[in-house]
Each structure stands twice: as structure tokens, then as C-alpha cells.
Design a protein around this motif. Structure first.
Motif, short mmCIF file in Angstrom:
data_model
loop_
_atom_site.label_atom_id
_atom_site.label_comp_id
_atom_site.label_asym_id
_atom_site.label_seq_id
_atom_site.Cartn_x
_atom_site.Cartn_y
_atom_site.Cartn_z
N GLY A 1 12.81 26.74 -12.28
CA GLY A 1 14.14 26.64 -12.86
C GLY A 1 15.16 26.04 -11.90
N GLU A 2 14.69 25.45 -10.82
CA GLU A 2 15.57 24.83 -9.84
C GLU A 2 15.71 23.35 -10.17
OE1 GLU A 2 13.57 27.68 -6.39
OE2 GLU A 2 13.39 25.51 -6.25
N SER A 3 16.71 22.75 -9.58
CA SER A 3 16.84 21.30 -9.79
C SER A 3 15.89 20.58 -8.82
CB SER A 3 18.28 20.84 -9.58
OG SER A 3 18.69 21.09 -8.25
N ALA A 4 15.27 19.57 -9.34
CA ALA A 4 14.34 18.77 -8.53
C ALA A 4 15.10 17.58 -7.97
CB ALA A 4 13.18 18.31 -9.40
N PRO A 5 14.67 17.10 -6.81
CA PRO A 5 15.34 15.91 -6.26
C PRO A 5 15.21 14.73 -7.22
CG PRO A 5 13.64 16.76 -4.74
CD PRO A 5 13.57 17.55 -6.00
N GLU A 6 16.30 13.97 -7.36
CA GLU A 6 16.27 12.80 -8.24
C GLU A 6 15.41 11.70 -7.66
OE1 GLU A 6 19.91 11.26 -9.73
OE2 GLU A 6 20.76 13.26 -9.97
N CYS A 7 15.40 11.59 -6.35
CA CYS A 7 14.67 10.52 -5.69
C CYS A 7 14.09 11.05 -4.39
CB CYS A 7 15.62 9.35 -5.41
SG CYS A 7 14.82 7.96 -4.63
N GLU A 8 12.87 10.67 -4.11
CA GLU A 8 12.25 11.09 -2.87
C GLU A 8 11.53 9.88 -2.26
OE1 GLU A 8 9.36 14.68 -1.32
OE2 GLU A 8 10.39 14.86 -3.23
N TYR A 9 11.80 9.64 -1.00
CA TYR A 9 11.21 8.51 -0.31
C TYR A 9 9.77 8.83 0.08
CZ TYR A 9 10.23 5.04 3.26
OH TYR A 9 9.65 4.05 3.99
N VAL A 10 8.85 7.96 -0.28
CA VAL A 10 7.46 8.08 0.13
C VAL A 10 7.13 6.80 0.89
CG1 VAL A 10 5.07 8.30 -0.63
CG2 VAL A 10 6.88 9.53 -1.85
N LEU B 1 0.85 -1.20 0.00
CA LEU B 1 0.00 0.00 0.00
C LEU B 1 0.88 1.24 0.00
CD1 LEU B 1 -2.85 1.16 0.16
CD2 LEU B 1 -2.68 1.03 2.64
N GLN B 2 0.88 1.94 -1.13
CA GLN B 2 1.66 3.17 -1.25
C GLN B 2 0.85 4.34 -0.74
OE1 GLN B 2 4.23 2.99 -5.07
NE2 GLN B 2 2.23 2.22 -5.62
N ASP B 3 1.53 5.35 -0.25
CA ASP B 3 0.85 6.57 0.20
C ASP B 3 0.66 7.47 -1.02
OD1 ASP B 3 0.02 9.00 1.26
OD2 ASP B 3 1.29 8.80 3.05
N GLN B 4 -0.45 7.26 -1.71
CA GLN B 4 -0.67 7.95 -2.98
C GLN B 4 -0.80 9.46 -2.81
OE1 GLN B 4 -3.85 5.88 -5.01
NE2 GLN B 4 -2.56 4.10 -5.36
N TYR B 5 -1.35 9.91 -1.69
CA TYR B 5 -1.44 11.34 -1.45
C TYR B 5 -0.04 11.94 -1.37
CZ TYR B 5 -2.36 15.81 0.73
OH TYR B 5 -2.39 17.15 1.01
N GLN B 6 0.85 11.32 -0.59
CA GLN B 6 2.22 11.82 -0.46
C GLN B 6 2.99 11.72 -1.77
OE1 GLN B 6 3.68 13.63 1.84
NE2 GLN B 6 1.73 13.62 2.93
N MET B 7 2.67 10.70 -2.59
CA MET B 7 3.30 10.61 -3.91
C MET B 7 2.92 11.83 -4.74
SD MET B 7 2.75 6.53 -4.58
CE MET B 7 3.24 6.53 -6.28
N GLY B 8 1.65 12.23 -4.66
CA GLY B 8 1.19 13.42 -5.39
C GLY B 8 1.86 14.68 -4.87
N VAL B 9 1.99 14.80 -3.55
CA VAL B 9 2.66 15.96 -2.95
C VAL B 9 4.11 16.04 -3.43
CG1 VAL B 9 3.53 16.92 -0.76
CG2 VAL B 9 1.17 16.07 -0.91
N ALA B 10 4.80 14.90 -3.43
CA ALA B 10 6.20 14.86 -3.88
C ALA B 10 6.30 15.24 -5.35
CB ALA B 10 6.80 13.48 -3.63
N ALA B 11 5.37 14.75 -6.17
CA ALA B 11 5.38 15.08 -7.60
C ALA B 11 5.16 16.57 -7.82
CB ALA B 11 4.31 14.26 -8.33
N MET B 12 4.22 17.14 -7.09
CA MET B 12 3.94 18.58 -7.25
C MET B 12 5.11 19.42 -6.75
SD MET B 12 1.25 18.67 -8.91
CE MET B 12 1.12 20.43 -8.97
N ARG B 13 5.76 18.98 -5.67
CA ARG B 13 6.93 19.70 -5.16
C ARG B 13 8.04 19.69 -6.22
NH1 ARG B 13 6.84 18.17 -0.03
NH2 ARG B 13 7.59 16.07 -0.52
N SER B 14 8.27 18.53 -6.85
CA SER B 14 9.29 18.44 -7.90
C SER B 14 8.92 19.32 -9.08
CB SER B 14 9.44 17.00 -8.37
OG SER B 14 10.01 16.21 -7.37
N LEU B 15 7.64 19.30 -9.47
CA LEU B 15 7.18 20.14 -10.58
C LEU B 15 7.39 21.62 -10.27
CD1 LEU B 15 5.85 20.31 -13.34
CD2 LEU B 15 3.62 20.24 -12.19
#
Length: 135
Positions: free
Chosen positions: A117-126, A97-111
Motif C-alpha cells: 500500500g506504499e507508493s512506488a517510485p515513478e522512475c528507477e535508474y537501471v 545491453l540492459q541489466d535485466q537482472y537489476q530490472m527484475g529487482v527494481a520491478a519486484m521492489r516496486s511491486l
């Protein structure tokens, strides 16, 4: 090799749509997928456990295993079932069971980083959890 364990590509079935079916027109694909899964299982009798990347594929795999009377002999691990939704598949299933809400938060933060114009993290633990299905 994954974690020092040799991986044989013959044990992978990669040609299934992870999001099936989505409408009535797609229903024809289910018998095709089930037939292909049945052939795959028959062709690999030494497989003791199956890993599905999505609940609908896990459900089809379980249905084929059940038709063959193998649902109690073969384990099934899958991602992203539905909490509070369909009944568990079997006592031999493990649900990741993945934390889909946190996956979305991490994706939006990277976006947001990329848009600025900043570098986004290559990997983020969810976080995730294993849900062992018991009868």
C-alpha cells in the motif's frame, strides 16, 4: 521533439511483434515481416541508421539490409542481444545491453511497495552499457 530534434513518425515502424517467432506456427510471420521491412527500407532511402527495440527485430532488419547490400552503409542499434549467444550482426551495429537482472529487482521492489500500500517510485535508474561490435 526529442532533445530538440524533430521526430517524424513516418520513420517509425511500429507494427512488428517484439517477440517473434516463439514457435513453429509463427515461422510464417518472418517472410511477411521481412517483406514489410524491405518495403519500409525502400520507401525511406534517406534513413542512415535503424534502431530496433529487440534482438529478433534487429536480426530481421540486418537480414533485409544484407539482402539489399546495405548492411555496411546503414547502422543498426538494438536492445538486448544475447551475450555469449548468436554472433554479432555487423561492425555497424551498436548493442544497448540492459541489466535485466537489476530490472527484475527494481520491478519486484516496486511491486512490493504497491502490495504494502506504499507508493512506488515513478522512475528507477537501471545501469546499461553500450557494446560496440567490431569485426
Amino acid at each position: 521533439h526529442a532533445a530538440g530534434i524533430p521526430v517524424d513518425g513516418a520513420y517509425f515502424k511500429r507494427d512488428m511483434d517484439a517477440y517473434l517467432p516463439r514457435n513453429d506456427d509463427d515461422e510464417v510471420s518472418i517472410p511477411t515481416y521481412m517483406r514489410e521491412l524491405s518495403d519500409f527500407i525502400d520507401g525511406h532511402p534517406d534513413i542512415t541508421a535503424f534502431f530496433a527495440v529487440e534482438f529478433s527485430i534487429a536480426k530481421l532488419t540486418y537480414m533485409v539490409l544484407e539482402e539489399k547490400g546495405l548492411e555496411k552503409e546503414k547502422a543498426l542499434v538494438y536492445f538486448d542481444g544475447f551475450t555469449g549467444g548468436p554472433a554479432p550482426l555487423s561492425r555497424r551495429c551498436l548493442h544497448v545491453l540492459q541489466d535485466q537482472y537489476q530490472m527484475g529487482v527494481a520491478a519486484m521492489r516496486s511491486l512490493a511497495h504497491i502490495i504494502r500500500g506504499e507508493s512506488a517510485p515513478e522512475c528507477e535508474y537501471v545501469p546499461y552499457s553500450f557494446v560496440e561490435i567490431e569485426e
